[in-house]
Design an enzyme around this catalytic site. Structure first.
Site, PDB file in Angstrom:
ATOM      1  CB  CYS A  65      -0.831   0.014   1.259  1.00  0.00           C
ATOM      2  SG  CYS A  65      -1.299  -1.626   1.770  1.00  0.00           S
ATOM      3  CG  ASN A 298       4.017   0.495   1.601  1.00  0.00           C
ATOM      4  OD1 ASN A 298       3.835  -0.571   1.013  1.00  0.00           O
ATOM      5  ND2 ASN A 298       4.619   1.521   1.047  1.00  0.00           N
ATOM      6  N   GLY A 299       3.834  -2.854   3.111  1.00  0.00           N
ATOM      7  CA  GLY A 299       4.835  -3.908   3.058  1.00  0.00           C
ATOM      8  C   GLY A 299       4.224  -5.254   3.370  1.00  0.00           C
ATOM      9  CG  MET A 552      21.609 -28.325 -17.960  1.00  0.00           C
ATOM     10  SD  MET A 552      20.401 -27.702 -19.125  1.00  0.00           S
ATOM     11  CE  MET A 552      21.418 -27.218 -20.480  1.00  0.00           C
ATOM     12  CD  GLU A 967      20.108 -11.836 -15.413  1.00  0.00           C
ATOM     13  OE1 GLU A 967      20.100 -12.821 -14.681  1.00  0.00           O
ATOM     14  OE2 GLU A 967      20.178 -10.675 -15.000  1.00  0.00           O
ATOM     15  CE  LYS A1013      20.628 -18.792 -10.913  1.00  0.00           C
ATOM     16  NZ  LYS A1013      22.003 -18.384 -10.985  1.00  0.00           N
ATOM     17  CB  CYS A1178      22.388 -29.553 -24.909  1.00  0.00           C
ATOM     18  SG  CYS A1178      22.313 -30.036 -23.177  1.00  0.00           S
ATOM     19  CB  CYS A1184      25.666 -24.864 -18.336  1.00  0.00           C
ATOM     20  SG  CYS A1184      24.659 -26.301 -18.710  1.00  0.00           S
ATOM     21  CB  CYS A1189      29.364 -26.398 -22.963  1.00  0.00           C
ATOM     22  SG  CYS A1189      28.150 -27.227 -24.008  1.00  0.00           S
TER      23      CYS A1189
END
Ligand code: SF4
Length: 1571
Positions: A65, A298-299, A552, A967, A1013, A1178, A1184, A1189
């Protein structure tokens, strides 16, 4: 006519309402009625939460909030305060939520002091009540059931309870309300609202009057509860002689419209708290609106379950001096009917009113600052917090609490500063404090005398009687001086470490572990569940002090699906924070974490004296052998332990099965209770007696059962619970033991094994054991931190796990309250598994046992089932290369067979009873349409090779599907051809996220979590950061990269909403996707994400993910995709939100059958990761993360990359055949299109032939529940566009004025006011500019915006090169986020008082997380910034006059110049770029995290001095900074006070480059590394 809503806000809200109303889906929420046999939650007229059904559980709902506070320092009431609070509320509308009915907000409200003049008038005129003088009466707003009889009963109850406390009821009044603007849902659930007035007896003090009112309310509440559901809707907002709350299921604007009281000119107050709520659902709840009785929040409190359990337990010894025998009438102290905020409020109220603690002290105790590891903390403060920690564990999680009892009003921030809180103080003694600045826009700058923020762990308090602000330090000094805490702590606390060393010195226990340990026998190892893999793959590497990594994902079955025996801990999955709260980085933000914990008997919580801290401090929960020896064999200063044997006869287990195990657990619990009754301060549960004839109750079962039994008996807080066990070995074992109540665990067999292996490896055994202890302790920290929990004290017993495959009898006895949605095995199967371990330890006939080796980590013939079998991989590669359907069919058959033994979907049969309404294959939609629903997983360039990354992009572009950048950014050269990834990911690292990157996307995906993860960040080692990787990520080749575990701009749901808004502004044509990982509660999170306006949601399985992670995370976090997908689909449908989002399934999907099952469970689109990688070559070597690899798929090594033989066609072939297989199923099932198939769980059933003894105990019906039945009117897939509300953006208004200049490449300047609801300013114009000019942008300053006012969040988001924005005023959080080459300048208003402008370095100018993920450009801020300045900056230059905690965290490039003081933990994880910090006091080194950086004097280098001077000059010129002018005026002296912060890795690479260049070499450091 006065309006409480600013015109601009009102018009925008109205427009938003109209838009959303037009798009409102039909929906039929069936209130509380449900056919489910699950226990019904509190579902009432006022709280229309549906029952627990399918995978939906209302107990998992979350909210977050916006909070505001307006007050007069001297306590002078005024009408202006109430009006300004109303304005602040409306201007935080964007921080609140709104469901599928835009006129029904998530809840909002206001709390003020009692408005006496107003009450005196209306009580007299409307209810013929003559109120006594101010202070001599109380008032309260009461929600009542709509049924007249029930309402009368509730009123009678309350009146009776009030009178029973000796108070006089003056009468009732009905406050007028107007529901004409409320949405249908708010009206449907609207309560009767009446106002009660109660007289204060003259003899009663004001404080005691509050206490009696509190007692009266609790008695009435308990009375109503006892009368059953008819009175469930009785709710007391407040009943107080000091404050009153008006709230409801309202939007912010509706609060004043609904309650006409608030609009009256004589309604005045000296303070007002306001709150705007954002919940993860669309179900209305009037009571859950805030403010609560004493605070608003808030939280999110992450440790709620543990906090509530402990409170319940404390009832056993809670005794209020004031209430005496009446204390028990206040119980229960915690409630399942309330949210985390509601329970926090209950606890604060109890501590303040029953315990006699000042309100602010109670809040300090519950949300302590990070005191344990702060070396600079004064002793008086340490003693205060250490004492308070003995009374209660912290309520941990992101929290900004604003609180009041009428006398005081204040606010407190959590230890990590995870919520924003800014304040202004004015010349006329007003304070405006809120989640944002600028919420009272009419406030004139010349009135302001101070602009500040609340810092992490700090408190802000106004004492109305003393008439001023008490700053944090003075306040805590005052509170800490109230009692002799240091003396009490010194006398009372005993440390286990001191106990051990004392006994070692006395020779009573061994001085050190044996230096010649022997490996425990195979009997012992097998009986305790060890396998060869445990020793070799998990324990042995831990001799380095670190848990080993894997990659993997995991391809073995859940424990309950495994035909192998499994330990009880394997039936639990770790929960993790996503969206509604953030994980913590336990390495870079270790300063807020703590493993230490006081244990043993607690004193009376409602008293505060020396007995409170007579406790034993355990430094970390993993106990050494010596510590356990001391506990078992010695006593110390009155402390001793009672040992309980946890073994039981094997013969009993054989004859009695589960009953024998159950009986043994019962006996252990009885012995524990008896020990507590006899006053034992510590219990040790020990399995040392295990032998051929005695088997151990698994330690987790014994610990959980004792913990729960003692909670039930309200005696858990009377004793410490230690565990001496053979079976704890992996981090997950310890995490579960502590999470279910253990105060300390000694893994004696693991220590022996570590010692013995160390001898073999030539390592000192004591070193190996201590490193193992360190590795496990850090592993526990990591498990805690992924859920956002900072201290073991809070984590202990918090049950941050979901059970999968455990039946009710086990849950009820050992893990009460844990979620186990699929039910599962009971004590019978657990006993059978335990016997299998025992029989392997002691084979029949006295044979020598073979050491167990199940092949759990690596496939082995005859071992544990895996779904990536060698045969299936060979078959897939053959099919992909030959494009032969027969080869694919063979592969598919192998996958189906593997699925049957490993996955939940493998247990299903498709179609019912073999009677299927087929349609001809020719009528089924073509594969070319189906493949458009396919996407490849988010694998970054960095984790996989450029060849693989581009092959995937080409393949998906050829198919019409989508590839995902991952990413790591993407080379802009790829944007224009078939190597372009349609999905551009925005992850916590923000690598390469520029305006141009965002512009060149069809979909922008926010990665909240990663399957392998969840709750953790990634790291890319320096040897993988080549020239190309460095370029696309905007970092230095050769320097390792860290991704923070949380997005530092997403600590709660409304933060995610802001990032979605940012991204939509940066590319309005792209759909915005949010990637989640399956866990319990992912459904409510998905609903919140849909409300936050995402267009697309990915549900990833916890078993997927190609990245490297510690085995604990790979194996034990995250749930299978089937569960998360079904939960998300059901919950979205139930909320009427399914039509707004595309739902994608992702998680080891490998065949057409997998896709069909996912579609039938609600998936519309489908992600593939390992399948395409295998198609490209693969061979699942799982190397990896090592850069080795062998097939060139996951490496940056140039030689190995040459071995890559994959072709885009291989992926095309594979996915095309998957789609054809899907078509075959569709034909058989009678579906002509994919859309028809989505959510049709009626076509799935459990195949009994695939079940075994364990899996047969599962109840899979929640997964197979028909979502359509939950809400028959809801579409099953996305049918409507989200309304992102960006059409009325300031950018769009100003774009016409700059468009021509951008098109023509000329210059333009535009002036405009800006207010706090103008968010993400510049993103839309940057998007337009990027489309025209690409990455290069325009020449600096081509497009100039000159703004004045209070800029909203994300000012200058991804501001493109060529745009400059200057703001005269100030800005909120995230200023300059993702800066992409533009220029951002913020300086104080010229109308501000001269003293502020001169001393701008003492005042806030921009909020938290400014410059987060900036890649290029420059920013000049004349004033202070909040926490986390320049986090993950990779290329921008920023100058600021002071920063909060965590400055320059994770920075990889650029420059940061700080012309003032910094907070703590500066430069944590900083691997690139340079910071220059003015260190006038010479104390900066104490606040700098030195793990990765070195400090030097700027004056040591002419080049540095020149560079710094240029920045300071630019700052002076652009902002008029007095500070900069002063420094420049005496530069020789000034420059000597600057410290240069240089990352060590970056310095190394710079040196290597310099050396290469001196040799005339052109190779980059990155290449040199790689070679
Ligand atoms: S073959 Fe390469 S990509 Fe596949 S698992 Fe092994 S190291 Fe990873």
């Amino acid at each position: 006519m006065h309006s409480f809503v600013q015109p601009i806000a009102r018009s925008r809200l109205a427009a938003a309402a109209r838009r959303a109303a037009a798009a409102r889906p039909a929906r039929g929420l069936s209130s509380s009625s449900s056919s489910s046999s699950a226990p019904a939650p509190r579902s009432t007229q006022l709280s229309r939460f549906p029952a627990k059904q399918g995978l939906y559980d209302p107990a998992l709902e979350k909210d977050s909030c916006g909070v505001g506070l307006v007050a007069h320092l001297k306590g002078v009431p005024s009408r202006a305060i109430v009006k300004d609070a109303g304005l602040a509320l409306v201007n935080m509308e964007h921080r609140g939520g709104c469901g599928c009915d835009p006129q029904s907000g998530d809840g909002a409200g206001i709390q003020t002091a009692l408005p006496h003049d107003f009450f005196a008038r209306v009580a007299r005129d409307e209810a013929s009540i003559k109120l006594p003088a101010p202070g001599a009466y109380a008032a309260g707003n009461i929600f009542l059931p709509v049924d007249a009889d029930a309402a009368q009963k509730a009123k009678d109850l309350l009146v009776h309870a009030v009178k029973a406390q000796g108070l006089e009821v003056l009468g009732w009044r009905k406050p007028p309300t107007d529901n004409s603007t409320l949405g249908a849902m708010s009206v449907e659930t609207e309560p009767l609202i009446e106002q009660l007035f109660v007289a204060k007896p003259a003899a009663l003090s004001s404080t005691d009057f509050e206490r009696e009112l509190y007692m009266a309310r609790r008695v009435a509440e308990n009375g109503a509860k006892a009368l059953g559901p008819a009175l469930d809707d009785f709710y007391v907002c407040t009943l107080s002689g000091r404050t009153i709350t008006y709230k409801g299921q309202l939007t912010t604007a509706q609060v004043f419209e609904y309650y006409s009281d608030l609009r009256q000119d004589d309604y005045m107050s000296h303070m007002a708290l306001v709150h705007s709520r954002f919940s993860t659902n669309t179900f209305p709840s009037w009571p859950r609106a805030q403010p609560n009785r004493m605070l608003c929040h808030n939280g999110e409190i992450n440790t709620l379950k543990g906090n509530k359990n402990m409170l319940t337990s404390r009832e056993g010894v809670a005794h209020s001096t004031y209430f005496g025998e009446r204390t028990a009438q206040l119980f229960p102290l915690a409630s399942d009917d309330h949210s985390d905020s509601g329970n926090f409020d209950m606890c604060v109220e109890m501590l303040a009113l029953a315990g006699g603690r000042p309100l602010h002290e109670a809040v300090m105790m519950m949300i302590p600052e990070a005191w344990q590891r702060n070396a600079e903390l004064p002793e008086w403060k340490r003693a205060f917090y250490e004492f308070q920690s003995c009374a209660m564990e912290p309520w941990d999680g992101p929290a900004m609490m604003a609180f009041t009892d009428g006398r005081f009003v204040g606010a407190n921030l959590d230890r990590n500063g995870l919520r924003p809180c800014r304040f202004y103080v004015t010349k006329d003694d007003h304070v405006i404090l809120a989640s944002e600045v600028g919420v009272v826009a009419h406030l004139k700058e010349e009135e302001v005398v101070r602009k500040g923020r609340l810092e992490p762990g700090r408190m802000f308090l106004i004492d109305f009687e003393k008439g001023g602000i008490i700053d944090d330090l003075a306040l805590k000094q005052e509170v800490a001086a109230a009692r002799p805490y240091a003396e009490w702590v010194k006398a009372g606390l005993v440390r286990l470490s001191e106990w051990v060393t004392t006994k070692q010195a006395a020779g009573e226990i061994a001085a050190a572990p044996s230096d010649a340990p022997t490996m425990p026998s195979t009997h012992v190892l097998n009986a305790a569940g060890y396998t060869r893999e445990h020793l070799e793959m998990i324990l042995r590497p831990m001799a380095t002090g670190k848990e080993p990594l894997g990659s993997m994902g995991v391809d073995t079955p859940l424990a309950v699906l495994s035909s192998m025996p499994r330990m009880p801990s394997h039936y639990f999955k770790q929960l993790f924070a996503q969206v509604t709260n953030p994980p913590i980085d336990p390495i870079r933000e270790a300063s807020v974490m703590s493993l230490a914990c006081p244990v043993g008997p607690e004193a009376n919580l409602l008293d505060c004296g020396p007995s409170t801290c007579r406790r034993l401090v355990v430094d970390e929960p993993v106990l050494t052998l010596e510590a356990m020896d001391a506990l078992l064999t010695t006593t110390y200063k009155g402390w001793s332990a009672t040992t309980i044997d946890t073994t039981f006869p094997v013969a009993d287990a054989r004859s009695g099965g589960g009953s024998a195990l159950r009986a043994a657990i019962g006996r252990i619990c009885e012995q524990a209770s008896a020990a507590v009754s006899s006053g034992a301060p510590l219990i040790v549960l020990s399995d040392r007696a295990m032998s051929e004839t005695q088997m151990a109750v698994p330690s987790l079962l014994a610990t959980g059962a004792v913990h729960q039994a003692l909670i039930a008996a309200k005696t858990r807080t009377n004793v410490g619970l230690m565990v001496d066990t053979a079976d704890a070995k992996e981090v997950h074992d310890f995490a579960t033991l502590v999470g279910y109540g253990a105060d300390g665990v000694c893994p004696r067999v693991a220590y022996s094994a570590m010692g013995a292996m160390a001898v073999k490896d030539g390592v000192a055994p004591s070193t190996a054991m201590s490193k193992y202890q360190k590795a496990v302790s850090f592993g526990i920290l990591k498990v805690m931190s992924k859920m956002g929990i900072s201290t073991v004290q809070s984590y202990k017993g918090a049950q941050i796990f979901e059970a999968v495959g455990l039946g009710d009898e086990v849950i009820n006895v050992c893990f009460t309250g844990s979620t186990s949605r699929l039910k599962g095995i009971g004590f019978d199967v657990l006993t059978a598994d335990a016997l299998r371990y025992h029989d392997a330890a002691y084979p029949q006939g006295g044979r020598t046992p073979d050491f167990l080796n199940f092949g759990d980590y690596h496939w082995r013939d005859g071992g544990e089932a895996h779904y990536n079998t060698p045969a299936a991989m060979v078959a897939l590669q053959l099919a992909a290369r030959t494009n032969a359907r027969s080869a694919y069919d063979a592969y598919s058959a192998l996958i189906d067979e593997a699925n049957a033994g490993t996955t939940i979907r493998g247990l299903f049969q498709i179609g019912k009873d073999g009677i299927l309404p087929e349609v001809p294959l020719s009528e089924v939609e073509p594969a070319s349409e189906i493949v458009k629903r396919f996407a490849t997983g988010a694998m970054s360039l960095g984790s996989i090779s450029p060849e693989t990354h581009e092959a995937l992009a080409k393949a998906m572009n050829a198919l019409g599907g989508r590839s995902n950048t991952g990413e790591g950014g993407e080379d802009p050269l790829r944007f224009a051809d078939n190597r372009r990834s349609a999905i551009k990911q925005v992850a916590s690292g923000r690598f390469g996220v520029t305006s141009n990157y965002l512009t060149n996307a069809d979909e922008l995906q926010i990665k909240m979590a990663q399957g392998a993860k969840p709750g953790e960040g990634g790291e890319l080692p320096g040897y993988k950061v080549t020239e190309l990787i460095g370029k696309t990520r905007g970092t230095t080749p050769g320097v390792g990269l860290i991704s923070p575990p949380p997005h530092h701009d997403i600590y709660s749901i409304e933060d995610l909403a802001q990032l979605i808004y940012d991204l939509k502004s940066a590319n309005s044509e792209a759909r915005i996707s949010v990637k989640l990982v399956s866990e319990v509660g992912v459904g409510v999170v998905a609903a919140g994400v849909a409300k936050a306006k995402a267009d697309h949601i990915v549900i990833s399985g916890g078993d997927g993910g190609t990245g490297a992670a510690v085995w604990t995370s790979i194996k034990h976090a995250g749930m299978p995709v089937e569960i998360g997908l079904a939960e998300a689909h059901q919950t979205l449908v139930l909320n009427g939100l399914r039509s707004r989002v595309v739902l994608q399934a992702d998680g080891q999907l490998k065949s057409g059958r997998d896709v069909v099952v996912a579609a039938l469970l609600g998936g519309e689109e489908f992600g593939f990761a390992t399948g395409p990688l295998i198609a490209l070559g693969c061979i699942m070597m799982r190397k990896c993360h090592l850069n080795t690899c062998p097939v060139g798929v996951a490496t940056q090594d140039e030689e190995l990359r040459k071995k890559f033989e994959g072709q885009p066609e291989h992926v095309v072939n594979f996915l095309w055949m998957v789609a054809e297989e899907v078509r075959g199923y569709m034909s058989q099932l009678g579906f002509r299109s994919m859309s028809e198939m989505i959510g049709r769980t009626d076509r799935l059933s459990v195949d009994p032939a695939k079940l075994h003894a364990k899996s047969a105990t599962l109840d899979l019906s929640p997964i197979l529940m028909s979502a359509q039945a939950l809400n028959p009117e809801s579409p099953m897939f996305k049918t409507m566009a989200q309304d992102h509300g960006i059409a009325d953006r300031l950018d769009f208004k100003l774009l016409p004025q700059v468009r021509a200049a951008i098109d023509a490449g000329t210059r333009v300047t535009v002036e405009s006011p800006i207010v706090n609801i103008d968010r993400s300013f510049g993103a839309i114009i940057s998007n337009y500019l990027s489309k025209r000019h690409g990455e290069a942008g325009m020449p600096a300053g081509s497009v100039r915006f000159v703004l004045k006012g209070h800029a909203g969040q994300s000012l200058g988001f991804v501001l493109a090169r060529g745009i400059s924005v200057s703001v005269e005023g100030d800005a909120n959080d995230y200023a300059g986020k993702g800066l992409s080459g533009g220029e951002l300048v913020v300086f104080p208003s010229s109308e501000l008082d001269e003293s502020i402008r001169t001393n701008a370095h003492d005042h806030m100018i921009v909020g938290n997380t400014s410059l987060y993920g900036a890649t290029d450009g420059s920013a000049f801020f004349r004033g202070r910034a909040g926490e986390r300045f320049c986090v993950r900056n990779s290329g921008a230059v920023a100058v600021v006059e002071g920063v909060g905690d965590h400055g320059c965290e994770y920075m990889t490039g650029g420059r940061c110049v700080v012309l003032g003081s910094t907070g703590n933990n500066f430069a944590a994880g900083m691997s690139g770029g340079i910071a220059y910090v003015l260190d006038e006091e010479g104390t900066f080194h104490r606040r700098c995290n030195m793990e990765m950086v070195s400090l030097s004097s700027v004056a040591d280098s002419q080049a540095d001095m020149a560079e710094l001077r240029s920045y300071v000059e630019a700052h002076a010129a652009k902002t008029g900074s007095v500070r900069a002018e002063q420094l420049l005026s005496n530069w020789e002296a000034s420059v000597g006070k600057f410290v240069k912060v240089l990352p060590n890795d970056y310095a190394r690479v710079l040196a290597e480059r310099a050396a290469l260049s001196a040799l005339g070499g052109g190779a980059s450091a990155g290449k040199a590394q790689t070679a």
